[in-house]
Design an enzyme around this catalytic site. Structure first.
Site, PDB file in Angstrom:
ATOM      1  N   ASP A 146     -10.328  -4.415  -5.515  1.00  0.00           N
ATOM      2  CA  ASP A 146      -9.805  -3.295  -4.724  1.00  0.00           C
ATOM      3  C   ASP A 146     -10.618  -2.048  -5.049  1.00  0.00           C
ATOM      4  O   ASP A 146     -10.482  -1.461  -6.123  1.00  0.00           O
ATOM      5  CB  ASP A 146      -8.323  -3.071  -5.067  1.00  0.00           C
ATOM      6  CG  ASP A 146      -7.642  -2.127  -4.092  1.00  0.00           C
ATOM      7  OD1 ASP A 146      -8.320  -1.214  -3.580  1.00  0.00           O
ATOM      8  OD2 ASP A 146      -6.438  -2.307  -3.855  1.00  0.00           O
TER       9      ASP A 146
ATOM     10  N   CYS B  16       0.843  -1.206   0.000  1.00  0.00           N
ATOM     11  CA  CYS B  16       0.000   0.000   0.000  1.00  0.00           C
ATOM     12  C   CYS B  16       0.878   1.257   0.000  1.00  0.00           C
ATOM     13  O   CYS B  16       1.486   1.569  -1.014  1.00  0.00           O
ATOM     14  CB  CYS B  16      -0.971  -0.019   1.184  1.00  0.00           C
ATOM     15  SG  CYS B  16      -2.184   1.326   1.129  1.00  0.00           S
TER      16      CYS B  16
ATOM     17  N   HIS C  52      -8.155  -5.184  -1.388  1.00  0.00           N
ATOM     18  CA  HIS C  52      -6.933  -4.484  -1.007  1.00  0.00           C
ATOM     19  C   HIS C  52      -6.305  -5.137   0.232  1.00  0.00           C
ATOM     20  O   HIS C  52      -6.985  -5.458   1.192  1.00  0.00           O
ATOM     21  CB  HIS C  52      -7.256  -3.023  -0.713  1.00  0.00           C
ATOM     22  CG  HIS C  52      -6.049  -2.160  -0.562  1.00  0.00           C
ATOM     23  ND1 HIS C  52      -5.520  -1.437  -1.609  1.00  0.00           N
ATOM     24  CD2 HIS C  52      -5.261  -1.905   0.504  1.00  0.00           C
ATOM     25  CE1 HIS C  52      -4.464  -0.776  -1.187  1.00  0.00           C
ATOM     26  NE2 HIS C  52      -4.288  -1.042   0.103  1.00  0.00           N
TER      27      HIS C  52
END
Length: 245
Positions: A179, A132, A212
């Protein structure tokens, strides 16, 4: 939209209670978690945390996984002592918080980590993996430090305006199909840009049905439907590093 109230998705997933096999050390002006393989090696991987910081058990679990596969693994505090984000924090203040933690302004920390790996650990073959926020950092480092021979960027938030075609060494991009914070059209555009102008090996891979954070924020033991993709993502990371380091 979900990402207006929660502008970063790393809170999605399972927080592990994992204790870690390594130790905390001082690396120049920052702290870091280091885990070494049983046998000596000159291969090392820098593991870059998400917004929840270098002490998140999930990220340390990833570092230990790399060590188990023969790499010196180091997870430094790229926030340099500033507080990591907490799930209980006010998401309306997230943008202001993020402005003081720019994933593209980490050269001072990277320099300290590289110096430590080379001088204290005898590392000669180096790679970097990030999740991330750390995925964005990987892109920056792979365009800045030629000694990083392989990079893996996992669900790093990308913008249409981002130009990451100047990668210096092979880089692998992992994305999740579901995501909600990284639209697939952005992933497609990224791949098109790389195909057009990137001069090194790269791969962009989308994992079906995943959300995600699935590689480091989903526990395979309590998400059986996701287990094959979690394991595939982790195996793909290792294979990429093994190929180029």
């Amino acid at each position: 939209m979900a990402n207006e109230s929660r502008p970063c998705p790393c809170g999605v997933g399972d927080r592990s209670d994992y204790e870690g096999c390594g130790q905390e050390v001082q690396v120049g002006h920052i702290k870091a978690y280091v885990c070494k393989p049983p046998a000596g090696t000159d291969k090392a991987v820098i593991v870059i945390h998400d917004i929840f910081g270098w002490q998140l058990p999930n990220t340390r679990y990833m570092a230990d996984m790399f060590a188990a596969n023969g790499y010196i693994a180091i997870c430094p505090d790229f926030f340099a002592g500033r507080e990591a984000w907490k799930p209980s924090d006010d998401w309306s203040k997230f943008d202001d918080w993020l402005k003081t933690r720019d994933a593209r302004k980490i050269n001072k920390e990277a320099d300290a980590v590289l110096k430590y790996l080379k001088e204290q650990c005898g590392a000669k073959k180096l790679g970097v993996v990030g999740f991330c926020w750390g995925g964005v950092a990987v892109c920056h480092l792979m365009m800045t430090y030629p000694e990083l021979k392989a990079g893996v960027s996992l669900y790093g938030l990308i913008k249409d305006s981002d130009d990451i075609s100047n990668l210096l060494n092979p880089t692998f991009f992992i994305f999740a199909e579901k995501d909600e914070f990284i639209p697939l059209h952005q992933v497609t555009l990224l791949e098109q840009k790389l195909k057009k102008s990137c001069k090194v090996d790269f791969e962009v891979k989308i994992y079906p049905g995943q959300t995600h954070g699935f590689v480091h924020r989903r526990r395979e033991d309590i998400n059986p439907q996701d287990k094959p993709y979690i394991e595939e993502g982790r195996k793909d990371m290792i294979n990429w590093l093994n190929k180029y380091i």
